[in-house]
Design a protein around this motif. Structure first.
Motif, mmCIF file in Angstrom:
data_model
loop_
_atom_site.group_PDB
_atom_site.id
_atom_site.type_symbol
_atom_site.label_atom_id
_atom_site.label_comp_id
_atom_site.label_asym_id
_atom_site.label_seq_id
_atom_site.Cartn_x
_atom_site.Cartn_y
_atom_site.Cartn_z
ATOM 1 N N GLU A 279 7.741 35.707 7.777
ATOM 2 C CA GLU A 279 6.727 35.258 8.743
ATOM 3 C C GLU A 279 7.362 34.849 10.067
ATOM 4 O O GLU A 279 6.729 34.953 11.112
ATOM 5 N N ASP A 280 8.578 34.321 10.028
ATOM 6 C CA ASP A 280 9.276 33.902 11.246
ATOM 7 C C ASP A 280 10.756 34.223 11.071
ATOM 8 O O ASP A 280 11.543 33.376 10.648
ATOM 9 N N GLU A 281 11.111 35.451 11.379
ATOM 10 C CA GLU A 281 12.486 35.903 11.172
ATOM 11 C C GLU A 281 13.472 35.289 12.152
ATOM 12 O O GLU A 281 14.676 35.338 11.934
ATOM 13 N N ASN A 282 12.974 34.689 13.238
ATOM 14 C CA ASN A 282 13.853 34.064 14.218
ATOM 15 C C ASN A 282 14.169 32.614 13.884
ATOM 16 O O ASN A 282 15.025 32.005 14.524
ATOM 17 N N ALA A 283 13.468 32.063 12.918
ATOM 18 C CA ALA A 283 13.686 30.663 12.543
ATOM 19 C C ALA A 283 14.986 30.538 11.750
ATOM 20 O O ALA A 283 15.523 31.519 11.239
ATOM 21 N N HIS A 284 15.469 29.320 11.664
ATOM 22 C CA HIS A 284 16.641 29.009 10.848
ATOM 23 C C HIS A 284 16.147 28.395 9.541
ATOM 24 O O HIS A 284 15.254 27.546 9.542
ATOM 25 N N TYR A 285 16.755 28.819 8.434
ATOM 26 C CA TYR A 285 16.318 28.383 7.112
ATOM 27 C C TYR A 285 17.462 27.747 6.346
ATOM 28 O O TYR A 285 18.634 28.005 6.616
ATOM 29 N N LYS A 286 17.072 26.933 5.364
ATOM 30 C CA LYS A 286 18.014 26.324 4.437
ATOM 31 C C LYS A 286 17.346 26.318 3.071
ATOM 32 O O LYS A 286 16.155 26.041 2.963
ATOM 33 N N ILE A 287 18.109 26.636 2.029
ATOM 34 C CA ILE A 287 17.610 26.610 0.654
ATOM 35 C C ILE A 287 18.216 25.385 -0.025
ATOM 36 O O ILE A 287 19.429 25.186 0.010
ATOM 37 N N VAL A 288 17.351 24.581 -0.647
ATOM 38 C CA VAL A 288 17.772 23.361 -1.324
ATOM 39 C C VAL A 288 17.263 23.401 -2.760
ATOM 40 O O VAL A 288 16.114 23.771 -3.007
ATOM 41 N N ILE A 289 18.134 23.027 -3.690
ATOM 42 C CA ILE A 289 17.730 22.882 -5.086
ATOM 43 C C ILE A 289 18.136 21.491 -5.543
ATOM 44 O O ILE A 289 19.270 21.062 -5.319
ATOM 45 N N GLY A 290 17.183 20.785 -6.156
ATOM 46 C CA GLY A 290 17.476 19.444 -6.663
ATOM 47 C C GLY A 290 16.661 19.163 -7.907
ATOM 48 O O GLY A 290 15.550 19.663 -8.051
ATOM 49 N N THR B 217 11.873 12.872 -22.069
ATOM 50 C CA THR B 217 12.466 12.894 -20.733
ATOM 51 C C THR B 217 11.934 14.145 -20.058
ATOM 52 O O THR B 217 12.008 15.244 -20.609
ATOM 53 N N LEU B 218 11.359 13.958 -18.887
ATOM 54 C CA LEU B 218 10.825 15.060 -18.095
ATOM 55 C C LEU B 218 11.796 15.343 -16.959
ATOM 56 O O LEU B 218 12.130 14.448 -16.181
ATOM 57 N N PHE B 219 12.272 16.583 -16.897
ATOM 58 C CA PHE B 219 13.139 17.039 -15.819
ATOM 59 C C PHE B 219 12.318 17.925 -14.895
ATOM 60 O O PHE B 219 11.585 18.795 -15.368
ATOM 61 N N VAL B 220 12.450 17.718 -13.595
ATOM 62 C CA VAL B 220 11.781 18.571 -12.620
ATOM 63 C C VAL B 220 12.829 19.071 -11.639
ATOM 64 O O VAL B 220 13.542 18.286 -11.017
ATOM 65 N N THR B 221 12.925 20.394 -11.540
ATOM 66 C CA THR B 221 13.814 21.018 -10.568
ATOM 67 C C THR B 221 12.959 21.561 -9.437
ATOM 68 O O THR B 221 11.961 22.240 -9.679
ATOM 69 N N ALA B 222 13.347 21.230 -8.213
ATOM 70 C CA ALA B 222 12.622 21.689 -7.033
ATOM 71 C C ALA B 222 13.480 22.683 -6.263
ATOM 72 O O ALA B 222 14.693 22.514 -6.143
ATOM 73 N N VAL B 223 12.818 23.726 -5.767
ATOM 74 C CA VAL B 223 13.434 24.679 -4.845
ATOM 75 C C VAL B 223 12.686 24.515 -3.534
ATOM 76 O O VAL B 223 11.458 24.662 -3.498
ATOM 77 N N ILE B 224 13.408 24.183 -2.494
ATOM 78 C CA ILE B 224 12.795 23.966 -1.186
ATOM 79 C C ILE B 224 13.360 24.995 -0.218
ATOM 80 O O ILE B 224 14.578 25.178 -0.133
ATOM 81 N N VAL B 225 12.470 25.681 0.472
ATOM 82 C CA VAL B 225 12.863 26.592 1.534
ATOM 83 C C VAL B 225 12.464 25.891 2.827
ATOM 84 O O VAL B 225 11.278 25.774 3.141
ATOM 85 N N HIS B 226 13.467 25.394 3.525
ATOM 86 C CA HIS B 226 13.228 24.604 4.734
ATOM 87 C C HIS B 226 13.337 25.505 5.955
ATOM 88 O O HIS B 226 14.399 26.063 6.217
ATOM 89 N N ARG B 227 12.217 25.666 6.650
ATOM 90 C CA ARG B 227 12.221 26.365 7.942
ATOM 91 C C ARG B 227 12.520 25.267 8.943
ATOM 92 O O ARG B 227 11.635 24.511 9.326
#
Length: 154
Positions: free
Chosen positions: A23-34, A44-54
């Protein structure tokens, strides 16, 4: 899981991320996993998040939940959180997704910090993640684990 689309497969998540980035190829991105966890008497509930930060223009995130019998040992839980984040990164690598993102910053966010009992584990888990070759962030900079994933453990 996608917050609006519900349950999706890993392949669907990858396609959705690719679409978001297109959608915005000129933007800068970062991929985060936590990953974060919450223990009750039952589980025990584990939640893994994948964040694509524009960067500077929002983000998109996805979560995956895993349940186990209650784990009250903090060291074991933190190691398990780290393992789940690294496992997801490995699955993305196996799907060829990370090859597309070689020039993007990739970060693993760990739910450990200088305050509280988890501080004793910082050197161990940070060493583990960096030895595998990823950039690691801890609290207060580990929003992938301490904010996004944490929100879905409640």
């Amino acid at each position: 899981m996608h917050p609006r689309k519900g349950q999706i497969t890993l392949e669907e998540m990858i396609r959705d991320i690719q679409s978001f980035m297109a959608e915005d190829e000129n933007a800068h991105y970062k991929i985060v996993i936590g990953t974060d966890s919450q223990t009750t008497q039952q589980q025990t509930l584990f939640v893994t998040a994948v964040i694509v930060h524009r960067i500077g223009k929002g983000a998109r995130f996805y979560t995956r939940k895993m349940r186990s019998q209650p784990l009250h040992n903090l060291r074991y839980r933190i190691y398990r959180e780290t393992e789940y984040s690294l496992d997801l990164m490995q699955h993305l690598k196996e799907k060829g997704f990370l090859e597309e993102l070689l020039d993007l910053p990739l970060e693993i966010h760990l739910d450990v910090g200088q305050r509280g009992e988890s501080r004793k584990l910082i050197q161990e888990v940070v060493g583990w993640v960096t030895a595998v070759g990823y950039t690691v962030k801890i609290k207060p900079d580990a929003y992938g684990a301490s904010a996004v994933a944490d929100r879905f453990t409640k």
